[in-house]
Design an enzyme around this catalytic site. Structure first.
Site, PDB file in Angstrom:
ATOM      1  N   TYR A  48      45.313 -61.813  -6.556  1.00 18.12           N
ATOM      2  CA  TYR A  48      44.809 -62.710  -5.519  1.00 18.12           C
ATOM      3  C   TYR A  48      43.461 -62.190  -5.049  1.00 18.12           C
ATOM      4  O   TYR A  48      43.340 -61.028  -4.688  1.00 18.12           O
ATOM      5  CB  TYR A  48      45.769 -62.794  -4.330  1.00 18.12           C
ATOM      6  CG  TYR A  48      46.400 -64.167  -4.258  1.00 18.12           C
ATOM      7  CD1 TYR A  48      45.596 -65.282  -3.980  1.00 18.12           C
ATOM      8  CD2 TYR A  48      47.750 -64.368  -4.511  1.00 18.12           C
ATOM      9  CE1 TYR A  48      46.143 -66.551  -3.961  1.00 18.12           C
ATOM     10  CE2 TYR A  48      48.302 -65.633  -4.486  1.00 18.12           C
ATOM     11  CZ  TYR A  48      47.487 -66.727  -4.219  1.00 18.12           C
ATOM     12  OH  TYR A  48      48.023 -67.985  -4.206  1.00 18.12           O
ATOM     13  N   GLU A  88      41.253 -64.246  -2.871  1.00 22.44           N
ATOM     14  CA  GLU A  88      40.664 -65.261  -1.972  1.00 22.44           C
ATOM     15  C   GLU A  88      39.449 -64.681  -1.262  1.00 22.44           C
ATOM     16  O   GLU A  88      39.476 -63.541  -0.801  1.00 22.44           O
ATOM     17  CB  GLU A  88      41.706 -65.714  -0.941  1.00 22.44           C
ATOM     18  CG  GLU A  88      42.694 -66.712  -1.500  1.00 22.44           C
ATOM     19  CD  GLU A  88      43.717 -67.153  -0.460  1.00 22.44           C
ATOM     20  OE1 GLU A  88      43.820 -66.509   0.605  1.00 22.44           O
ATOM     21  OE2 GLU A  88      44.429 -68.136  -0.735  1.00 22.44           O
ATOM     22  N   ASP A 117      25.531 -84.101 -11.678  1.00 25.20           N
ATOM     23  CA  ASP A 117      26.773 -83.633 -12.313  1.00 25.20           C
ATOM     24  C   ASP A 117      26.505 -83.572 -13.814  1.00 25.20           C
ATOM     25  O   ASP A 117      26.572 -84.578 -14.516  1.00 25.20           O
ATOM     26  CB  ASP A 117      27.903 -84.617 -11.990  1.00 25.20           C
ATOM     27  CG  ASP A 117      29.203 -84.257 -12.708  1.00 25.20           C
ATOM     28  OD1 ASP A 117      29.205 -83.320 -13.528  1.00 25.20           O
ATOM     29  OD2 ASP A 117      30.217 -84.941 -12.448  1.00 25.20           O
ATOM     30  N   THR A 136      31.146 -78.829 -15.481  1.00 29.54           N
ATOM     31  CA  THR A 136      32.304 -78.162 -16.062  1.00 29.54           C
ATOM     32  C   THR A 136      31.766 -76.984 -16.874  1.00 29.54           C
ATOM     33  O   THR A 136      30.569 -76.910 -17.169  1.00 29.54           O
ATOM     34  CB  THR A 136      33.065 -79.073 -17.045  1.00 29.54           C
ATOM     35  OG1 THR A 136      32.160 -79.446 -18.085  1.00 29.54           O
ATOM     36  CG2 THR A 136      33.589 -80.325 -16.375  1.00 29.54           C
ATOM     37  N   LYS A 173      32.757 -77.948 -21.712  1.00 29.47           N
ATOM     38  CA  LYS A 173      32.286 -78.985 -22.639  1.00 29.47           C
ATOM     39  C   LYS A 173      31.189 -78.358 -23.505  1.00 29.47           C
ATOM     40  O   LYS A 173      31.480 -77.430 -24.248  1.00 29.47           O
ATOM     41  CB  LYS A 173      31.871 -80.220 -21.851  1.00 29.47           C
ATOM     42  CG  LYS A 173      33.080 -80.848 -21.114  1.00 29.47           C
ATOM     43  CD  LYS A 173      32.736 -82.055 -20.261  1.00 29.47           C
ATOM     44  CE  LYS A 173      33.978 -82.540 -19.511  1.00 29.47           C
ATOM     45  NZ  LYS A 173      33.664 -83.642 -18.575  1.00 29.47           N
ATOM     46  N   ARG A 216      38.155 -73.758 -19.548  1.00 27.83           N
ATOM     47  CA  ARG A 216      38.208 -74.939 -18.678  1.00 27.83           C
ATOM     48  C   ARG A 216      37.912 -74.512 -17.257  1.00 27.83           C
ATOM     49  O   ARG A 216      38.553 -73.598 -16.732  1.00 27.83           O
ATOM     50  CB  ARG A 216      39.598 -75.579 -18.712  1.00 27.83           C
ATOM     51  CG  ARG A 216      40.111 -75.948 -20.064  1.00 27.83           C
ATOM     52  CD  ARG A 216      41.259 -76.926 -19.985  1.00 27.83           C
ATOM     53  NE  ARG A 216      40.730 -78.238 -19.738  1.00 27.83           N
ATOM     54  CZ  ARG A 216      40.125 -78.976 -20.677  1.00 27.83           C
ATOM     55  NH1 ARG A 216      39.998 -78.527 -21.912  1.00 27.83           N
ATOM     56  NH2 ARG A 216      39.639 -80.156 -20.388  1.00 27.83           N
TER      57      ARG A 216
HETATM   58  C1  LIG Z   1      34.350 -84.093 -17.541  1.00 30.60           C
HETATM   59  C2  LIG Z   1      33.620 -84.498 -16.327  1.00 30.60           C
HETATM   60  C3  LIG Z   1      34.000 -84.058 -15.044  1.00 30.60           C
HETATM   61  C4  LIG Z   1      35.318 -83.417 -14.688  1.00 30.60           C
HETATM   62  O1  LIG Z   1      35.822 -82.436 -15.368  1.00 30.60           O
HETATM   63  P1  LIG Z   1      37.337 -81.926 -15.233  1.00 30.60           P
HETATM   64  O2  LIG Z   1      37.179 -80.489 -15.541  1.00 30.60           O
HETATM   65  O3  LIG Z   1      38.113 -82.706 -16.210  1.00 30.60           O
HETATM   66  O4  LIG Z   1      37.785 -82.145 -13.843  1.00 30.60           O
HETATM   67  C5  LIG Z   1      33.173 -84.359 -13.970  1.00 30.60           C
HETATM   68  N1  LIG Z   1      32.061 -85.070 -14.140  1.00 30.60           N
HETATM   69  C6  LIG Z   1      31.691 -85.540 -15.335  1.00 30.60           C
HETATM   70  C7  LIG Z   1      30.433 -86.332 -15.442  1.00 30.60           C
HETATM   71  C8  LIG Z   1      32.458 -85.294 -16.469  1.00 30.60           C
HETATM   72  O5  LIG Z   1      32.109 -85.797 -17.648  1.00 30.60           O
END
Ligand SMILES: *Cc1c(COP(=O)(O)O)cnc(C)c1O
Length: 434
Positions: free
Chosen positions: A61, A63, A212, A238, A241, A247
């Site tokens: 933990y 936090e 984002d 993220t 990707k 993840r």
């Molecule tokens: C994949 C994605 C997310 C969210 O990702 P998670 O890890 O699945 O919650 C947020 N914004 C965009 C534009 C995405 O393509």
């Protein structure tokens, strides 16, 4: 099959203790090894990134933040998280990073909490046009606790910017609604995002710009897409990707006041204890991203996407916007046949070892369960070592299966069998690393 020593030892540990799960992990390893992964949001992490997740750091933990934790025993965790943050800042050339968000959606939740009060308005692209569910879908927190207004793409076929962001309309929507936050960055948009233009609009209407970059983060870090800095006030992403890490999520900013708000929003705002084993793995992945080889990867990812789009166009498919500047493309299947849905295409291709996802196209007349589109991406194939020549073969595989499917079940069965073997052979030639 997982052949590296650590995966093999995990499997042998589980074989005695939990054969059901061991069997499924072994089957999944085989599936990944013998199919071509074309889902634009997926990738294959390195063995170093993979196995850092499976360490004793999960037991702790922690936090709080480095130097200010709510639990004892965090001395090594402080150092791990500090390294992860430093590398994240270095990757994006910015001043502040929060590496704790458990996912991209959590990163957006925290960013929204930091920047907006409940009920306040933000502007974004709607899900069906390529946005993300955390950008205002009505069942998501973003649509339930805030007020989304959406800006359009160019929907007129004759327009030279057909299916691309309509920046004049973004400005008009923002001037009308005066959103607190303007969101850019998408899940299914194949073109360069003009962050500078978005910032001009944000300044004109008094909004904070959130980029984002979940999909394109790796391209940005690798120099294959312009950076959201210094234009965006806050960047969320993220890490799993194109960034090719575990993840997870990440929030970045250059603004010290916003950084403080973001840290409070992540913890204790939306999360409890950080996943320290994942943060360590993020640090390892970020270290990989900072190596010169990653630039080559990012460039090749874009070249592969372009080659795949060009080869599909040659086979008679229509690609939205006429092609791609990044790692993904949207195939408008109606260009091939009015009968063909994204749902059928996804199912037929999967049987042949080609893993894709159905996806709405801008202005799609079909509902999300069926769709008229198929989203294809090059990040995972590029990790595997495939190049332009193989992209041409992949386009032939796709065309063979879909054309046969349109002819009837007998043709589809024969084509599926033939392409499945060709996919297996290609996978054997380009094995996964570990
Ligand atoms: C994949 C994605 C997310 C969210 O990702 P998670 O890890 O699945 O919650 C947020 N914004 C965009 C534009 C995405 O393509």
């Amino acid at each position: 099959m997982a052949t590296d020593p650590i995966s093999a030892s995990v499997l042998s540990l589980l074989r005695d203790r939990d054969p059901a799960i061991a069997d499924l992990i072994a089957k999944e390893a085989d599936r990944q090894a013998t199919t071509l992964e074309l889902i634009a949001s997926e990738n294959h992490v390195s063995p170093a990134v993979m196995h850092t997740m499976g360490t004793c750091l999960t037991n702790k933990y922690a936090e709080g933040y480095p130097g200010a934790r709510y639990y004892g025993g965090c001395v090594f965790h402080d150092q791990v998280e500090t390294i992860a943050r430093d590398r994240a800042r270095q990757m994006f050339n910015c001043r502040f990073a929060n590496v704790q968000p458990h996912s991209g959606a959590q990163a957006n939740t925290a960013a929204f909490m930091a920047l907006m009060n409940p009920g306040e308005t933000f502007a974004s692209l709607v899900l069906k046009d390529g946005g993300h569910l955390s950008h205002g879908m009505k069942l998501n927190f973003s649509g339930r606790y805030h007020t989304p207004v959406h800006y359009p793409l160019h929907y007129e076929k004759s327009h030279p910017e057909f299916e691309r962001i309509d920046y004049d309309a973004v400005r008009a929507v923002c001037m009308e609604h005066k959103p607190k936050v303007l969101m850019c960055g998408y899940s299914a948009y194949p073109r360069i995002i003009d962050f500078r233009k978005f910032r001009e609009i944000a300044d004109a209407c008094g909004a904070l710009l959130v980029a984002d970059v979940a999909h394109i983060a790796g391209l940005i870090v690798g120099g294959a897409h312009p950076s959201p800095f210094p234009h965006a006030h806050v960047v969320t992403t993220t890490t799993h990707k194109t960034l090719r890490g575990p993840r997870g999520g990440l929030i970045l900013t250059d603004d010290e006041e916003l950084a403080k708000k973001i840290d409070k929003a992540v913890f204790p705002g939306v999360q409890g204890g950080p996943l320290m084993h994942i943060i360590a793995s993020k640090a390892v992945a970020f270290g990989e991203c900072l190596k010169p080889e990653f630039k080559t990867y990012a460039r090749q990812t874009v070249q592969n996407a372009r080659a795949l789009a060009a080869a599909l166009i040659e086979k008679g498919f229509r690609i939205t916007t006429g092609g791609t500047d990044n790692h993904l493309m949207l195939v408008d299947l109606r260009g091939k046949s009015d009968q063909l849905t994204g749902a059928d295409a996804e199912k037929w291709l999967e049987a042949a070892g080609l893993i894709t996802n159905k996806n709405g196209i801008p202005d799609d007349p079909r509902p999300p369960k069926f769709t008229s589109g198929l989203r294809l991406g090059s990040p995972a194939l590029t990790t595997r070592g495939l190049k332009e020549a193989e992209m041409k073969s992949v386009a032939v595989f796709i065309d063979t299966v879909l054309s046969a499917g349109l002819k009837g079940e007998g043709d589809l069965a024969a084509a599926t069998h033939q392409v499945r073997e060709q996919v297996r052979a290609m996978c054997a030639k380009f094995p996964l690393d570990g």
